[in-house]
Write a protein that holds these residues in place. Structure first.
Motif, PDB file in Angstrom:
ATOM      1  N   LEU A   5       0.816  -1.207   0.000  1.00  0.00           N
ATOM      2  CA  LEU A   5       0.000   0.000   0.000  1.00  0.00           C
ATOM      3  C   LEU A   5       0.853   1.261   0.000  1.00  0.00           C
ATOM      4  O   LEU A   5       1.928   1.307   0.598  1.00  0.00           O
ATOM      5  N   THR A   6       0.346   2.290  -0.675  1.00  0.00           N
ATOM      6  CA  THR A   6       0.905   3.634  -0.578  1.00  0.00           C
ATOM      7  C   THR A   6       0.142   4.373   0.508  1.00  0.00           C
ATOM      8  O   THR A   6      -1.088   4.475   0.424  1.00  0.00           O
ATOM      9  N   PRO A   7       0.816   4.883   1.535  1.00  0.00           N
ATOM     10  CA  PRO A   7       0.096   5.556   2.627  1.00  0.00           C
ATOM     11  C   PRO A   7      -0.779   6.685   2.099  1.00  0.00           C
ATOM     12  O   PRO A   7      -0.475   7.315   1.072  1.00  0.00           O
ATOM     13  N   PRO A   8      -1.889   6.961   2.777  1.00  0.00           N
ATOM     14  CA  PRO A   8      -2.795   8.020   2.301  1.00  0.00           C
ATOM     15  C   PRO A   8      -2.122   9.385   2.316  1.00  0.00           C
ATOM     16  O   PRO A   8      -1.269   9.669   3.163  1.00  0.00           O
ATOM     17  N   ASP A   9      -2.519  10.210   1.375  1.00  0.00           N
ATOM     18  CA  ASP A   9      -2.011  11.578   1.262  1.00  0.00           C
ATOM     19  C   ASP A   9      -2.533  12.397   2.442  1.00  0.00           C
ATOM     20  O   ASP A   9      -3.733  12.627   2.565  1.00  0.00           O
ATOM     21  N   ARG A  10      -1.621  12.835   3.315  1.00  0.00           N
ATOM     22  CA  ARG A  10      -2.039  13.591   4.502  1.00  0.00           C
ATOM     23  C   ARG A  10      -2.728  14.900   4.134  1.00  0.00           C
ATOM     24  O   ARG A  10      -3.509  15.442   4.917  1.00  0.00           O
ATOM     25  N   GLY A  11      -2.458  15.402   2.930  1.00  0.00           N
ATOM     26  CA  GLY A  11      -3.076  16.648   2.502  1.00  0.00           C
ATOM     27  C   GLY A  11      -4.569  16.537   2.268  1.00  0.00           C
ATOM     28  O   GLY A  11      -5.266  17.565   2.172  1.00  0.00           O
ATOM     29  N   LEU A  12      -5.090  15.313   2.186  1.00  0.00           N
ATOM     30  CA  LEU A  12      -6.517  15.098   1.976  1.00  0.00           C
ATOM     31  C   LEU A  12      -7.312  15.150   3.278  1.00  0.00           C
ATOM     32  O   LEU A  12      -8.532  15.253   3.259  1.00  0.00           O
ATOM     33  N   PHE A  13      -6.624  15.079   4.407  1.00  0.00           N
ATOM     34  CA  PHE A  13      -7.289  15.005   5.705  1.00  0.00           C
ATOM     35  C   PHE A  13      -7.636  16.414   6.186  1.00  0.00           C
ATOM     36  O   PHE A  13      -6.888  17.070   6.889  1.00  0.00           O
ATOM     37  N   PHE A  14      -8.818  16.845   5.777  1.00  0.00           N
ATOM     38  CA  PHE A  14      -9.259  18.228   5.984  1.00  0.00           C
ATOM     39  C   PHE A  14      -9.478  18.539   7.466  1.00  0.00           C
ATOM     40  O   PHE A  14      -9.974  17.712   8.232  1.00  0.00           O
ATOM     41  N   THR A  15      -9.122  19.739   7.866  1.00  0.00           N
ATOM     42  CA  THR A  15      -9.446  20.236   9.199  1.00  0.00           C
ATOM     43  C   THR A  15      -9.744  21.726   9.129  1.00  0.00           C
ATOM     44  O   THR A  15      -9.113  22.455   8.352  1.00  0.00           O
ATOM     45  N   LYS A  16     -10.704  22.166   9.909  1.00  0.00           N
ATOM     46  CA  LYS A  16     -10.974  23.602  10.040  1.00  0.00           C
ATOM     47  C   LYS A  16     -10.253  24.179  11.247  1.00  0.00           C
ATOM     48  O   LYS A  16     -10.336  25.378  11.517  1.00  0.00           O
ATOM     49  N   GLU A  17      -9.576  23.284  11.979  1.00  0.00           N
ATOM     50  CA  GLU A  17      -8.867  23.693  13.202  1.00  0.00           C
ATOM     51  C   GLU A  17      -9.810  24.428  14.150  1.00  0.00           C
ATOM     52  O   GLU A  17      -9.450  25.429  14.763  1.00  0.00           O
ATOM     53  N   ASP A  18     -11.023  23.886  14.224  1.00  0.00           N
ATOM     54  CA  ASP A  18     -12.057  24.478  15.070  1.00  0.00           C
ATOM     55  C   ASP A  18     -12.646  23.359  15.919  1.00  0.00           C
ATOM     56  O   ASP A  18     -13.343  22.478  15.394  1.00  0.00           O
ATOM     57  N   PRO A  19     -12.383  23.332  17.222  1.00  0.00           N
ATOM     58  CA  PRO A  19     -12.891  22.244  18.063  1.00  0.00           C
ATOM     59  C   PRO A  19     -14.419  22.156  18.090  1.00  0.00           C
ATOM     60  O   PRO A  19     -14.979  21.125  18.452  1.00  0.00           O
ATOM     61  N   LYS A  20     -15.091  23.238  17.687  1.00  0.00           N
ATOM     62  CA  LYS A  20     -16.552  23.220  17.642  1.00  0.00           C
ATOM     63  C   LYS A  20     -17.085  22.707  16.307  1.00  0.00           C
ATOM     64  O   LYS A  20     -18.305  22.585  16.136  1.00  0.00           O
ATOM     65  N   ASP A  21     -16.188  22.421  15.383  1.00  0.00           N
ATOM     66  CA  ASP A  21     -16.608  21.979  14.046  1.00  0.00           C
ATOM     67  C   ASP A  21     -15.668  20.878  13.557  1.00  0.00           C
ATOM     68  O   ASP A  21     -14.927  21.052  12.601  1.00  0.00           O
ATOM     69  N   PRO A  22     -15.678  19.706  14.213  1.00  0.00           N
ATOM     70  CA  PRO A  22     -14.772  18.620  13.820  1.00  0.00           C
ATOM     71  C   PRO A  22     -15.141  18.042  12.460  1.00  0.00           C
ATOM     72  O   PRO A  22     -16.306  18.055  12.061  1.00  0.00           O
ATOM     73  N   ARG A  23     -14.150  17.524  11.763  1.00  0.00           N
ATOM     74  CA  ARG A  23     -14.355  16.928  10.441  1.00  0.00           C
ATOM     75  C   ARG A  23     -13.801  15.502  10.421  1.00  0.00           C
ATOM     76  O   ARG A  23     -12.959  15.122  11.237  1.00  0.00           O
ATOM     77  N   MET A  24     -14.255  14.729   9.422  1.00  0.00           N
ATOM     78  CA  MET A  24     -13.794  13.351   9.311  1.00  0.00           C
ATOM     79  C   MET A  24     -12.288  13.278   9.078  1.00  0.00           C
ATOM     80  O   MET A  24     -11.644  12.297   9.447  1.00  0.00           O
TER      81      MET A  24
END
Length: 329
Positions: A5-24
């Motif tokens: 396997l090729t490890p997943p692209d970390r750039g795809l792991f979206f974050t808003k850096e907002d603890p009140k609005d977590p993302r997958m």
């Protein structure tokens, strides 16, 4: 096994850096070579990308599905964990993409088979993002090996516009052959016709020969006309048929089962088909079933998409499946 396997692209792991609005993208754990089997075994489900669409080309279809795994991830990791229940209740990993570059199609299929076998042997549910539909065969093969399924112990529901039971005399292995191979070639004969359901099939896009071939094997074909407007009732029935006397069920979703207005980026499209809402209900029901041990989403072609609608639908299917999994607890 991680060397396949090729490890997943970390750039795809979206974050808003907002603890009140977590993302997958903040919830799913990217897996790389630093992980051992013990750590991986703690996941409830893992995402596996299969960037391979040579089977589509061999079937004279429109290429591009090899680009789907990362595009679906891009949309999925922007979603929130939801609520009532939240996906934060699950431990989800992303194993990245199967390495297919420099491999023959058969070798690429073999790599996916080994990865799914490894994952399922630890009791983890594989969620495979394709790729052409031919990749469902190695996925099911790996599942049967990982769970050590014997004769008649696997049920399959194929949500699709097409039957995909062509034999190999027409072009060899193609995106139209996965369920012929699953019924005829798996050595343990774990899938029998009586536990195989073709769901949302469109009559005008399939040969009567292959319909009769399935009927001779006592498979169930639910046409689009039969299931339209009744996704929950009919899909529950499909799961019942697939689960009768089996130890595990696999659900395969070909995105061309959805009408082109909702899923324009499919390898094959039709103005008729399930709505995106109906497909999401189906995914949720699949996730709720304790017997469902495998999901794949196939034939999304980003180059053919419009405004990312089809990739976004693929992400929704995974989200709804995981929502259903939360209710197994």
């Amino acid at each position: 096994m991680l060397d396949l396997l090729t490890p997943p692209d970390r750039g795809l792991f979206f974050t808003k850096e907002d603890p009140k609005d977590p993302r997958m993208g903040e919830l799913v754990i990217p897996v790389d070579q630093s992980f051992g089997d013990r750590v991986v075994s703690e996941f409830d489900a893992v995402i596996i990308g299969m960037p391979e669409d040579r089977g589509v080309r061999a079937n004279r279809g429109r290429e591009g599905a090899r680009l789907a795994p990362d595009e679906v991830r891009r949309h999925f990791y922007k979603l929130t964990p939801g609520f009532g229940p939240s996906l934060s209740e699950l431990k989800i990993g992303d194993l990245g993409n199967v390495k297919v570059e420099g491999m023959t199609l058969d070798e690429a299929h073999g790599a996916l088979r080994w990865v799914v076998r490894w994952v399922s042997s630890m009791g983890i549910i594989p969620i495979v993002i394709g790729g052409g539909h031919d990749n469902s065969y190695p996925g099911l093969y790996g599942l049967s090996e990982g769970l050590k399924l014997g004769e008649g112990e696997l049920g399959v529901v194929n949500v699709d516009q097409h039957l995909d039971v062509r034999d190999l005399s027409w072009g060899g292995v193609t995106s139209g052959t996965p369920f012929y191979r699953s019924l005829e070639e798996m050595p343990t004969r774990c899938l029998r016709g009586r536990n195989f359901v073709e769901y949302a099939i469109q009559e005008g896009h399939n040969s009567p020969y292959y319909y009769e071939w399935l009927c001779e094997r006592h498979a169930t074909v639910m046409t689009f006309d039969e299931v339209q407007g009744r996704p929950m009732e009919t899909f529950i029935r499909a799961l019942q048929i697939a689960g009768r006397g089996t130890r595990a069920i696999a659900v395969s979703v070909d995105i061309d089962s959805v009408r082109s207005t909702d899923a324009p980026g499919a390898s094959a499209v039709s103005p008729n088909g399930l709505s995106s809402h109906e497909l999401n209900k189906i995914a949720y029901l699949a996730g709720r079933s304790y017997k469902v041990k495998y999901l794949d989403v196939m034939e999304i072609s980003p180059p053919l998409d419009q405004d990312g609608r089809t990739a976004s639908l693929g992400a929704d299917v995974i989200f709804r499946f995981l929502k259903g999994m939360c209710e197994r607890r």
